[in-house]
Scaffold this motif. Structure first.
Motif: not given
Length: 93
Positions: A58-87
């Protein structure tokens, strides 16, 4: 623009805006980052006793451990993203 949270498993969430990286815990430098965070009291273990499969820095210097695969977390991050405004528009050239 509101705070967007990412589910990192077992009912735990982190702020998407504060997330710097999602990495696998297997490499020696990542293990050192986790150990340093543990010693500095900036480690958050959100794995609920399971095997750590992703390390979130994290940008605060904290480190968070998760039991999920990195790909799963990244996929959840991508699912919630806002669409690009200038396509880019395709031209028929």
């Amino acid at each position: 623009m509101g705070i967007r949270l990412i589910n990192i498993g077992f009912g735990n969430f982190v702020s998407a805006q504060r997330l710097i990286s999602i990495v696998s815990p297997d490499a020696a430098p990542v293990k050192r980052i986790v150990q340093d965070a543990r010693e500095n009291k900036t480690l958050v273990d959100a794995s609920c006793g399971r095997r750590t499969r992703a390390v979130l820095v994290m940008d605060s210097g904290h480190v968070v451990l998760s039991a999920l695969q990195p790909e799963t977390v990244a996929h959840r991050l991508d699912d919630g993203r806002e669409p690009d405004t200038c396509e880019e528009e395709e031209s028929d050239e």
